[in-house]
Design a protein around this motif. Structure first.
Motif, PDB file in Angstrom:
ATOM      1  N   VAL A   1      41.828  31.585  30.580  1.00 38.17           N
ATOM      2  CA  VAL A   1      42.852  31.721  31.769  1.00 38.17           C
ATOM      3  C   VAL A   1      41.917  31.700  32.932  1.00 38.17           C
ATOM      4  O   VAL A   1      42.561  30.979  33.942  1.00 38.17           O
ATOM      5  N   HIS A   2      40.695  32.327  33.210  1.00 40.16           N
ATOM      6  CA  HIS A   2      40.042  31.940  34.541  1.00 40.16           C
ATOM      7  C   HIS A   2      39.898  30.599  34.648  1.00 40.16           C
ATOM      8  O   HIS A   2      39.969  30.164  35.834  1.00 40.16           O
ATOM      9  N   ASP A   3      39.276  29.706  33.729  1.00 33.85           N
ATOM     10  CA  ASP A   3      39.049  28.229  34.025  1.00 33.85           C
ATOM     11  C   ASP A   3      40.226  27.627  34.424  1.00 33.85           C
ATOM     12  O   ASP A   3      40.508  26.962  35.168  1.00 33.85           O
ATOM     13  N   MET A   4      41.672  28.065  33.780  1.00 36.07           N
ATOM     14  CA  MET A   4      42.693  27.256  33.982  1.00 36.07           C
ATOM     15  C   MET A   4      43.139  27.720  35.704  1.00 36.07           C
ATOM     16  O   MET A   4      43.711  26.796  36.064  1.00 36.07           O
ATOM     17  N   VAL A   5      42.950  28.960  35.682  1.00 37.32           N
ATOM     18  CA  VAL A   5      43.432  29.243  37.116  1.00 37.32           C
ATOM     19  C   VAL A   5      42.650  28.707  38.042  1.00 37.32           C
ATOM     20  O   VAL A   5      43.041  28.165  39.294  1.00 37.32           O
ATOM     21  N   ARG A   6      41.197  28.470  37.811  1.00 30.06           N
ATOM     22  CA  ARG A   6      40.544  28.036  38.966  1.00 30.06           C
ATOM     23  C   ARG A   6      40.644  26.425  38.911  1.00 30.06           C
ATOM     24  O   ARG A   6      40.732  26.072  40.107  1.00 30.06           O
ATOM     25  N   GLU A   7      41.054  25.893  37.824  1.00 31.95           N
ATOM     26  CA  GLU A   7      41.299  24.366  37.829  1.00 31.95           C
ATOM     27  C   GLU A   7      42.579  24.171  38.870  1.00 31.95           C
ATOM     28  O   GLU A   7      42.783  23.173  39.452  1.00 31.95           O
ATOM     29  N   GLU A   8      43.490  24.993  39.027  1.00 26.23           N
ATOM     30  CA  GLU A   8      44.607  24.909  39.816  1.00 26.23           C
ATOM     31  C   GLU A   8      44.619  25.494  41.182  1.00 26.23           C
ATOM     32  O   GLU A   8      45.457  25.641  41.971  1.00 26.23           O
ATOM     33  N   GLY A   9      43.338  26.120  41.474  1.00 27.58           N
ATOM     34  CA  GLY A   9      43.127  26.500  42.650  1.00 27.58           C
ATOM     35  C   GLY A   9      43.367  27.746  43.196  1.00 27.58           C
ATOM     36  O   GLY A   9      43.320  28.182  44.324  1.00 27.58           O
ATOM     37  N   LEU A  10      43.699  28.573  42.263  1.00 31.62           N
ATOM     38  CA  LEU A  10      43.854  29.979  42.497  1.00 31.62           C
ATOM     39  C   LEU A  10      42.714  30.866  42.090  1.00 31.62           C
ATOM     40  O   LEU A  10      41.761  30.216  41.472  1.00 31.62           O
ATOM     41  N   LYS A  11      42.966  32.074  42.301  1.00 27.84           N
ATOM     42  CA  LYS A  11      41.980  33.146  41.979  1.00 27.84           C
ATOM     43  C   LYS A  11      42.440  34.087  40.795  1.00 27.84           C
ATOM     44  O   LYS A  11      43.580  34.346  40.804  1.00 27.84           O
ATOM     45  N   SER A  12      41.533  34.332  40.002  1.00 29.47           N
ATOM     46  CA  SER A  12      41.832  35.525  39.216  1.00 29.47           C
ATOM     47  C   SER A  12      40.760  36.336  38.955  1.00 29.47           C
ATOM     48  O   SER A  12      39.486  36.101  39.373  1.00 29.47           O
ATOM     49  N   ARG A  13      40.705  37.635  38.198  1.00 28.26           N
ATOM     50  CA  ARG A  13      39.853  38.685  38.407  1.00 28.26           C
ATOM     51  C   ARG A  13      40.186  39.537  36.978  1.00 28.26           C
ATOM     52  O   ARG A  13      41.406  39.573  36.566  1.00 28.26           O
ATOM     53  N   SER A  14      39.057  39.766  36.214  1.00 34.40           N
ATOM     54  CA  SER A  14      39.356  40.686  35.007  1.00 34.40           C
ATOM     55  C   SER A  14      39.282  42.145  35.503  1.00 34.40           C
ATOM     56  O   SER A  14      38.694  42.349  36.557  1.00 34.40           O
ATOM     57  N   HIS A  15      40.046  43.054  34.851  1.00 34.63           N
ATOM     58  CA  HIS A  15      40.131  44.467  35.066  1.00 34.63           C
ATOM     59  C   HIS A  15      40.092  45.280  34.007  1.00 34.63           C
ATOM     60  O   HIS A  15      40.610  44.749  32.850  1.00 34.63           O
ATOM     61  N   GLY A  16      39.498  46.362  33.881  1.00 34.48           N
ATOM     62  CA  GLY A  16      39.738  47.164  33.044  1.00 34.48           C
ATOM     63  C   GLY A  16      38.561  47.329  32.029  1.00 34.48           C
ATOM     64  O   GLY A  16      37.391  46.583  32.230  1.00 34.48           O
ATOM     65  N   GLU A  17      38.669  48.158  30.834  1.00 29.06           N
ATOM     66  CA  GLU A  17      37.504  48.188  29.942  1.00 29.06           C
ATOM     67  C   GLU A  17      37.907  47.731  28.610  1.00 29.06           C
ATOM     68  O   GLU A  17      39.052  47.919  28.256  1.00 29.06           O
ATOM     69  N   GLU A  18      37.231  47.262  27.828  1.00 24.39           N
ATOM     70  CA  GLU A  18      37.389  46.641  26.530  1.00 24.39           C
ATOM     71  C   GLU A  18      38.006  48.041  25.610  1.00 24.39           C
ATOM     72  O   GLU A  18      37.448  48.855  25.861  1.00 24.39           O
ATOM     73  N   PRO A  19      38.800  47.669  24.831  1.00 28.36           N
ATOM     74  CA  PRO A  19      39.479  46.359  24.432  1.00 28.36           C
ATOM     75  C   PRO A  19      40.760  46.212  25.537  1.00 28.36           C
ATOM     76  O   PRO A  19      41.434  45.367  24.991  1.00 28.36           O
ATOM     77  N   HIS A  20      40.861  46.932  26.355  1.00 31.10           N
ATOM     78  CA  HIS A  20      41.843  46.805  27.189  1.00 31.10           C
ATOM     79  C   HIS A  20      41.812  45.908  28.532  1.00 31.10           C
ATOM     80  O   HIS A  20      42.556  46.297  29.579  1.00 31.10           O
ATOM     81  N   ARG A  21      40.795  45.020  28.512  1.00 28.54           N
ATOM     82  CA  ARG A  21      40.436  44.320  29.546  1.00 28.54           C
ATOM     83  C   ARG A  21      41.617  43.203  29.782  1.00 28.54           C
ATOM     84  O   ARG A  21      41.985  42.655  28.865  1.00 28.54           O
ATOM     85  N   TYR A  22      41.899  42.897  31.126  1.00 25.24           N
ATOM     86  CA  TYR A  22      42.811  41.979  31.178  1.00 25.24           C
ATOM     87  C   TYR A  22      42.764  41.325  32.633  1.00 25.24           C
ATOM     88  O   TYR A  22      41.884  41.528  33.209  1.00 25.24           O
ATOM     89  N   VAL A  23      43.675  39.968  32.863  1.00 22.59           N
ATOM     90  CA  VAL A  23      43.349  39.179  33.984  1.00 22.59           C
ATOM     91  C   VAL A  23      44.364  39.456  34.851  1.00 22.59           C
ATOM     92  O   VAL A  23      45.516  39.615  34.340  1.00 22.59           O
ATOM     93  N   THR A  24      44.149  39.335  36.131  1.00 22.97           N
ATOM     94  CA  THR A  24      45.248  39.438  37.351  1.00 22.97           C
ATOM     95  C   THR A  24      44.820  37.913  37.733  1.00 22.97           C
ATOM     96  O   THR A  24      43.833  37.568  38.112  1.00 22.97           O
ATOM     97  N   VAL A  25      45.899  37.373  37.978  1.00 27.39           N
ATOM     98  CA  VAL A  25      46.226  35.964  38.736  1.00 27.39           C
ATOM     99  C   VAL A  25      46.740  36.271  40.260  1.00 27.39           C
ATOM    100  O   VAL A  25      47.662  36.793  40.237  1.00 27.39           O
ATOM    101  N   TYR A  26      45.783  35.840  40.953  1.00 31.41           N
ATOM    102  CA  TYR A  26      46.386  36.001  42.452  1.00 31.41           C
ATOM    103  C   TYR A  26      46.906  34.961  42.912  1.00 31.41           C
ATOM    104  O   TYR A  26      46.635  33.588  42.800  1.00 31.41           O
ATOM    105  N   PRO A  27      48.025  34.920  44.075  1.00 32.09           N
ATOM    106  CA  PRO A  27      48.533  33.928  44.663  1.00 32.09           C
ATOM    107  C   PRO A  27      47.552  33.029  45.637  1.00 32.09           C
ATOM    108  O   PRO A  27      46.362  33.667  46.006  1.00 32.09           O
ATOM    109  N   LYS A  28      47.727  31.896  45.938  1.00 29.95           N
ATOM    110  CA  LYS A  28      46.901  31.149  46.856  1.00 29.95           C
ATOM    111  C   LYS A  28      46.721  31.904  48.201  1.00 29.95           C
ATOM    112  O   LYS A  28      47.522  32.654  48.679  1.00 29.95           O
ATOM    113  N   VAL A  29      45.243  31.845  48.661  1.00 28.98           N
ATOM    114  CA  VAL A  29      45.068  32.610  49.922  1.00 28.98           C
ATOM    115  C   VAL A  29      44.601  31.371  50.818  1.00 28.98           C
ATOM    116  O   VAL A  29      44.611  30.021  50.674  1.00 28.98           O
ATOM    117  N   ASP A  30      44.694  31.704  52.113  1.00 27.00           N
ATOM    118  CA  ASP A  30      44.315  30.751  53.234  1.00 27.00           C
ATOM    119  C   ASP A  30      42.922  30.398  52.992  1.00 27.00           C
ATOM    120  O   ASP A  30      42.064  30.889  52.325  1.00 27.00           O
TER     121      ASP A  30
END
Length: 186
Positions: free
Chosen positions: A137-166
């Motif tokens: 997911v991180h790689d795909m988001v980066r390819e599309e020019g957006l930002k993502s970040r993982s949050h939480g603790e295993e096994p409940h760690r998840y990704v947040t996708v952020y809208p484009k920034v200036d």
């Protein structure tokens, strides 16, 4: 970064890891009395082993619910390889193309989240994922020019996708995204 560790290994070492893994998995298949062919190789400088069987029923047991058995087989096989070589392995185990199907599904999920973030201007949280899934997911988001970040603790760690920034904010944040993808791969 973890992939960089495998970059230091020769093709001979990577093939040896695949051979050790194949032997280990063949023994496991014999124990559970499953028929299956083992295909080995090196892809993206990582040893890979694919289990292919004629009997769909047996294969489903090796995949498990949402790949949990494949994940367990991969962990066990990596440990077996490490025990024999003395080095950590980044071996990839696949059963009947499960990982290819999983990658395609994750890419669709990432693209849907990218579209939603773009339409709403709000961050989009995805369901919890393992490190392999988050990396895709991180790689795909980066390819599309957006930002993502993982949050939480295993096994409940998840990704947040952020809208484009200036553009002024984006450079530092994209660097953070690349660091996050490397962390998830570990």
């Amino acid at each position: 970064m973890s992939q960089d560790l495998d970059q230091d290994k020769s093709m001979e070492q990577l093939n040896e890891e695949a051979d050790i893994a194949a032997d280990y998995l063949e023994d496991l298949l014999d124990i559970v009395d499953y028929e299956g062919d083992i295909e080995m190789g090196v892809r993206n400088h990582r040893p890979t082993v694919q289990i292919v069987a004629d009997d769909d029923t047996d294969i489903q047991h090796l995949i498990g619910q949402d790949g949990d058995v494949v994940d367990a087989l991969q962990r066990l096989t990596r440990l077996a390889v490490q025990q024999r070589t003395g080095e950590r392995s980044h071996l990839i185990i696949d059963v009947d193309g499960f990982l290819s199907r999983k990658r395609k599904k994750l890419r669709r999920t990432a693209l849907d989240a990218i579209d939603e973030a773009g339409e709403t201007g709000e961050p989009v949280d995805l369901e919890p994922m393992n490190s392999f899934e988050r990396k895709i997911v991180h790689d795909m988001v980066r390819e599309e020019g957006l930002k993502s970040r993982s949050h939480g603790e295993e096994p409940h760690r998840y990704v947040t996708v952020y809208p484009k920034v200036d553009a002024a904010e984006g450079v530092d944040e994209l660097k953070d995204d690349a660091d996050q993808a490397e962390e998830d791969e570990r």
